[in-house]
Structures are given as structure tokens and as C-alpha cells.
Design a protein around this motif. Structure first.
Motif, PDB file in Angstrom:
ATOM      1  N   ALA A 141     -37.431   0.855   7.662  1.00 60.48           N
ATOM      2  CA  ALA A 141     -38.576  -0.125   8.412  1.00 60.48           C
ATOM      3  C   ALA A 141     -38.820   0.298   9.227  1.00 60.48           C
ATOM      4  CB  ALA A 141     -38.122  -1.917   9.064  1.00 60.48           C
ATOM      5  N   LYS A 142     -37.998   1.574  10.073  1.00 63.78           N
ATOM      6  CA  LYS A 142     -38.136   2.549  11.629  1.00 63.78           C
ATOM      7  C   LYS A 142     -38.837   2.920  11.019  1.00 63.78           C
ATOM      8  CE  LYS A 142     -34.440   1.148  14.657  1.00 63.78           C
ATOM      9  NZ  LYS A 142     -33.392   1.085  15.190  1.00 63.78           N
ATOM     10  N   PRO A 143     -38.875   4.404   9.932  1.00 61.62           N
ATOM     11  CA  PRO A 143     -39.469   5.644   9.225  1.00 61.62           C
ATOM     12  C   PRO A 143     -41.005   5.488   9.278  1.00 61.62           C
ATOM     13  CG  PRO A 143     -37.471   5.460   8.318  1.00 61.62           C
ATOM     14  CD  PRO A 143     -37.617   4.145   9.287  1.00 61.62           C
ATOM     15  N   ILE A 144     -41.369   3.790   8.948  1.00 64.60           N
ATOM     16  CA  ILE A 144     -42.510   3.653   8.482  1.00 64.60           C
ATOM     17  C   ILE A 144     -43.396   3.143   9.659  1.00 64.60           C
ATOM     18  CG2 ILE A 144     -44.098   1.993   7.575  1.00 64.60           C
ATOM     19  CD1 ILE A 144     -41.971   1.925   4.496  1.00 64.60           C
ATOM     20  N   LYS A 145     -42.592   2.457  10.741  1.00 65.94           N
ATOM     21  CA  LYS A 145     -43.303   2.035  11.517  1.00 65.94           C
ATOM     22  C   LYS A 145     -44.068   3.451  12.404  1.00 65.94           C
ATOM     23  CE  LYS A 145     -41.171  -2.502  12.798  1.00 65.94           C
ATOM     24  NZ  LYS A 145     -39.892  -3.011  13.677  1.00 65.94           N
ATOM     25  N   ARG A 146     -42.350   4.607  12.501  1.00 65.63           N
ATOM     26  CA  ARG A 146     -43.208   5.632  12.968  1.00 65.63           C
ATOM     27  C   ARG A 146     -44.399   6.243  12.581  1.00 65.63           C
ATOM     28  NH1 ARG A 146     -37.390   6.319  13.604  1.00 65.63           N
ATOM     29  NH2 ARG A 146     -37.846   7.825  11.764  1.00 65.63           N
ATOM     30  N   PHE A 147     -44.679   6.009  11.744  1.00 60.42           N
ATOM     31  CA  PHE A 147     -45.760   6.379  10.466  1.00 60.42           C
ATOM     32  C   PHE A 147     -46.851   5.913  10.644  1.00 60.42           C
ATOM     33  CE2 PHE A 147     -48.628   6.758   7.206  1.00 60.42           C
ATOM     34  CZ  PHE A 147     -48.630   8.168   6.951  1.00 60.42           C
ATOM     35  N   LEU A 148     -46.747   4.542  11.583  1.00 62.70           N
ATOM     36  CA  LEU A 148     -48.233   4.081  11.302  1.00 62.70           C
ATOM     37  C   LEU A 148     -48.104   3.768  12.673  1.00 62.70           C
ATOM     38  CD1 LEU A 148     -47.190   1.040   9.292  1.00 62.70           C
ATOM     39  CD2 LEU A 148     -48.748   2.634   8.055  1.00 62.70           C
ATOM     40  N   LYS A 149     -47.131   3.938  13.376  1.00 57.79           N
ATOM     41  CA  LYS A 149     -47.836   3.862  15.185  1.00 57.79           C
ATOM     42  C   LYS A 149     -49.729   4.699  15.403  1.00 57.79           C
ATOM     43  CE  LYS A 149     -45.518   3.380  19.738  1.00 57.79           C
ATOM     44  NZ  LYS A 149     -44.829   3.722  20.559  1.00 57.79           N
ATOM     45  N   PRO A 150     -49.938   5.536  14.992  1.00 57.84           N
ATOM     46  CA  PRO A 150     -50.597   7.400  15.443  1.00 57.84           C
ATOM     47  C   PRO A 150     -51.725   6.463  15.110  1.00 57.84           C
ATOM     48  CG  PRO A 150     -49.043   8.493  14.764  1.00 57.84           C
ATOM     49  CD  PRO A 150     -48.315   6.774  14.138  1.00 57.84           C
ATOM     50  N   PHE A 151     -51.781   5.266  14.348  1.00 56.68           N
ATOM     51  CA  PHE A 151     -53.006   4.980  13.542  1.00 56.68           C
ATOM     52  C   PHE A 151     -53.400   3.331  13.420  1.00 56.68           C
ATOM     53  CE2 PHE A 151     -50.926   7.381  10.154  1.00 56.68           C
ATOM     54  CZ  PHE A 151     -52.065   8.579   9.961  1.00 56.68           C
ATOM     55  N   GLY A 152     -52.404   2.727  14.779  1.00 54.61           N
ATOM     56  CA  GLY A 152     -52.902   1.477  15.513  1.00 54.61           C
ATOM     57  C   GLY A 152     -52.437   0.531  14.585  1.00 54.61           C
ATOM     58  N   LYS A 153     -51.797   0.957  13.926  1.00 57.96           N
ATOM     59  CA  LYS A 153     -51.051  -0.435  12.191  1.00 57.96           C
ATOM     60  C   LYS A 153     -49.371  -0.755  12.755  1.00 57.96           C
ATOM     61  CE  LYS A 153     -55.625   0.392  10.023  1.00 57.96           C
ATOM     62  NZ  LYS A 153     -55.838  -0.764   9.860  1.00 57.96           N
ATOM     63  N   ARG A 154     -49.475  -1.070  12.392  1.00 63.10           N
ATOM     64  CA  ARG A 154     -47.985  -2.190  12.221  1.00 63.10           C
ATOM     65  C   ARG A 154     -47.759  -3.069  10.850  1.00 63.10           C
ATOM     66  NH1 ARG A 154     -48.042  -7.030  15.883  1.00 63.10           N
ATOM     67  NH2 ARG A 154     -45.861  -6.508  15.839  1.00 63.10           N
ATOM     68  N   ILE A 155     -46.429  -3.128  11.104  1.00 67.58           N
ATOM     69  CA  ILE A 155     -46.334  -4.051  10.088  1.00 67.58           C
ATOM     70  C   ILE A 155     -45.610  -5.197  10.731  1.00 67.58           C
ATOM     71  CG2 ILE A 155     -44.362  -4.401   7.993  1.00 67.58           C
ATOM     72  CD1 ILE A 155     -43.476  -1.929   8.486  1.00 67.58           C
TER      73      ILE A 155
END
Length: 418
Positions: A141-155
Motif C-alpha cells: 500500500a505505501k510503496p504504491i501510494k508513493r509511486f502514484l503521488k507525483p501523478f496526482g493519483k491515489r488508491i
């Protein structure tokens, strides 16, 4: 040391439980809550000591964070004995299991559980049914959230408050609840039927048999054909017959048409003779004929009935609203003679015979007409219900607009390619 106000079950399961003097009691296997409490308080921690399963009084357990890790510490080691009734184990009975979302009126899978750590104890707050719950348990969960953050996306998180869920007790489970499915019982029968249809056959029966007889009969009407077959084939003959006897004859015929064979015949033989015969006659009509769709539950009055007598009889019978769109008038041989609207009935003098106010220009269909003819007549004359007669003009039943629309929708669904 950081005080924890809320946490996920997945974050602490498998963690060691320590004593004040630094002794390792064992790994946390589960948490137990008391299902009878309005607020589900965690009352025990389950851990292994050797080959034995032990229950630790959870009021003696502190939860806090140290170096980013959750720590469980027992201030005092107080082991307790638990009666199984009304005790829910969160891992064993809830996590990865199906539960009912009462507000959403559907069956969902629990991916994680959120708890609150308050001064009065630890409580279950909500269940996580979203993708994040699965990713959290996989450590992603945390790695994917960090990956998505620069793209303005979230889970997207998806939680349901504990007050708005109902655990499903499978017969295969050792979970025993004294008030099983009390929340389910508040749902509309159609919603309840949708939920039951999503369950496996064994659990369908476990839920269905908790309903009182009247509600069970209504829910049975709403179930799809496959679920109806499962329920009726699983019930004792006497119980199945009792349930069906609470339904209109046309509904019974529709249900038993789907079952057919020896089981349907056995149920019919168990039912009251008069109703059974009526159902058999309806089942004898070919598919796509008016007779196969009509209901035999209608109200008809003799031509010599007065307005006052008719109104008094209606008050006594208290018929459902959809059976009195029109009042049918018959002669002594039960031949359809006319129709009286409720408006004409209300404004007429009390001693007026129905024969004097009835409309003799009757729109009707024959029981042997096909459904295409029925649709044409109902559409042309904009009717809410239409009487059905036989070749001798005897009134046999009525087709309601609701039933006709349902039949059309059902046929269209069957024809829809998948």
C-alpha cells in the motif's frame, strides 16, 4: 513510544505479545469481540502457548508504536475462558469472509478491519472492502501510494462502518450468534432476496431459515429461479408447502414450473387440496398464454349486490390496492357481466344495484390468447388490469399490468446475449 489511536487488524496480527518484564507470551493470532455489545469491544487476544490456544484479557493489553512498529504489551497476564456464543473472532470469522453491507444491500468481502484505541478499550470501527486493504496486507500500500503521488493519483479507500454490516454465519463455521441476522430482517424482501442469491447454496439456506414464515414467503417470491429451486428442494415437504400456501396461486405455479418433476408433485400433494388444484390448472396452461400469467386472486360481485353491500364487503376483505383497480360484476353462472370503477361506486346511492351502474362494454382477453394479443389490448386501452374469461364467458382471473411488465422484462433478459 507513540500512542496509537486507531490501527488496522493486519498491522498487529502476527506480532509478538510482550509482558512488562520483557517475556514473549507468543504471537497474536486473533482478536475476539463481544457481538452482543452495541459497540464491539475487543475482549480478548488469542495467542498460542505451545500447542494450546490461550485467551488474554485485552483490557490488560497496551498498543503503541516504537520505531515504526506496533508493540503489544500485557500489563498483567490474565487468561480468561470464553463461551462461544456471541463471540466473534475477527480473523477467523470476519477477515476474508463475506458479510452483508446493509446500506448498500449487497454481499461484500472484508479485506481488513479498522479499530479504535480509546480510553475505555479497543473497538471495531469499520471494515475495509477496498483494494487498499489487500495491498496493505501484502505490504504494497505505501510503496504504491508513493509511486502514484507525483501523478496526482491515489488508491481509493472503501470502508463500511461496523454498525452497517451483518456477519454471515455459515453452517460450516463454529460462530454462534443469539441474534443472527437481526439487521437483515429490516431490509426490503427484494433487497434480501438479492443478497441471498449471492451466497452459496448452504449459506442461502442458513440465512433463509432464520426468517419468520411470512417474510420467508415474500422473499421466496422475489428470489431468482435457481435460488427458489435450492430453497424448496432443501426444505422439508411440509415446510415448503406451508410457505407456498401463503402466496397467490399464480406465483406458486410460476415457482413450481421451474422445479417440475417429482419434487413439485410432492409439494402439490402436501398443499391444501383446493389451492393445489388451482395451481395445477394454472400450470397446465402453455407458456406464453394469458392463462399462464393471470392471477386467480381477484374480487367479483353479483349483479344484484347493492353499492352499500359492495362497500361493506370491501371494508371486510381489505384487499391489496392492485386487486381493486376495477370491480368485476358476474351473474349467477359466474359469467362476466360488467365492470364498476371505484369512482362510480363511491358516488352512487347506497341501495343502487351494481347492475345499474356497471359498464357493460367490457375489455377482456381469453385464457388461451397469446401474450402478444394481451400486450396489444392492454396498450391500446391503457389498462392497469384486464379480466380473463374462458369460452363460456366465465371469469377465471385477472392479469395485472405489473405482472405483464415483469414478464416482458424477464423474456428480454433471457434473450439478451452474453
Amino acid at each position: 513510544m507513540v500512542t496509537v489511536t486507531s490501527f488496522y487488524l493486519s498491522r498487529i496480527i502476527g506480532n509478538k505479545i510482550w509482558t512488562e518484564d520483557g517475556k514473549n507470551l507468543g504471537k497474536l493470532k486473533d482478536l475476539v469481540i463481544d457481538a452482543k455489545e452495541i459497540k464491539p469491544l475487543v475482549i480478548a487476544a488469542v495467542y498460542k502457548k505451545g500447542k494450546n490456544e490461550c485467551f488474554l484479557d485485552f483490557s490488560q493489553v497496551e498498543i503503541y508504536k516504537e520505531k515504526g512498529q506496533y508493540v503489544l504489551k500485557a500489563k498483567n497476564v490474565v487468561e480468561i475462558e470464553l463461551l462461544k456464543e456471541d463471540k466473534i473472532m475477527l480473523v477467523k470469522h470476519i477477515l476474508d469472509k463475506q458479510i452483508v453491507d446493509i446500506n448498500g444491500r449487497k454481499v461484500v468481502r472484508v479485506n481488513d478491519i479498522r479499530l479504535a484505541n480509546l480510553a475505555t478499550g479497543v473497538y471495531v470501527v469499520a471494515v475495509d472492502i477496498g483494494v487498499e486493504g489487500i495491498l496493505r496486507r501484502l505490504g504494497l500500500a505505501k510503496p504504491i501510494k508513493r509511486f502514484l503521488k507525483p501523478f496526482g493519483k491515489r488508491i481509493n479507500s472503501k470502508f463500511i462502518l461496523w454498525d452497517e454490516v451483518e456477519p454471515i454465519v455459515s453452517p460450516r463455521s463454529d460462530l454462534k450468534l443469539s441474534t443472527t441476522y437481526s439487521k437483515l430482517a429490516t431490509l426490503h424482501p427484494s433487497d434480501l432476496a438479492d443478497i441471498i442469491e449471492e451466497l452459496d447454496k448452504i449459506t442461502q439456506m442458513a440465512v433463509f431459515t432464520t426468517l419468520d414464515e411470512n417474510k420467508a414467503a415474500v422473499v421466496l417470491e422475489e428470489l431468482n429461479a435457481e435460488a427458489q429451486r435450492n430453497v424448496l428442494e432443501s426444505l422439508p415437504l411440509e415446510k415448503a408447502a406451508d410457505l407456498l400456501e401463503k402466496m397467490p396461486a399464480d406465483e406458486i405455479a410460476d415457482i413450481l414450473d421451474e422445479i417440475r418433476g417429482e419434487k413439485a408433485e410432492q409439494i402439490l400433494n402436501e398443499m391444501e387440496k383446493e389451492l393445489s388444484q388451482e395451481v395445477k390448472e394454472l400450470m397446465g396452461y402453455p407458456e406464453n398464454t394469458v392463462g399462464s400469467l393471470m392471477t386467480t386472486e381477484f374480487i367479483a360481485f353479483k349483479t344484484d349486490f347493492s353499492v352499500e353491500q359492495t362497500i361493506n364487503e370491501l371494508r371486510r376483505l381489505k384487499p391489496p390496492s392492485d386487486t381493486i383497480y376495477y370491480l368485476y360484476v358476474v351473474d349467477n353462472a359466474n359469467r362476466l357481466s360488467g365492470i364498476v370503477s371505484l369512482r362510480d361506486l363511491v358516488i352512487a346511492e347506497p341501495d343502487t344495484p351494481l347492475a345499474e351502474i356497471m359498464n357493460k362494454q367490457i375489455i377482456f382477453v381469453y385464457d388461451t390468447d397469446n401474450l402478444k394479443k394481451l400486450v396489444e389490448v392492454v396498450s391500446k386501452y391503457d389498462l392497469l388490469a384486464i379480466p380473463v374469461i374462458n369460452g363460456e364467458k366465465k371469469l377465471l382471473g385477472v392479469v395485472l399490468l405489473n405482472d405483464l411488465v415483469y414478464e416482458i422484462i424477464t423474456v428480454q433478459r433471457k434473450r439478451k446475449p452474453y
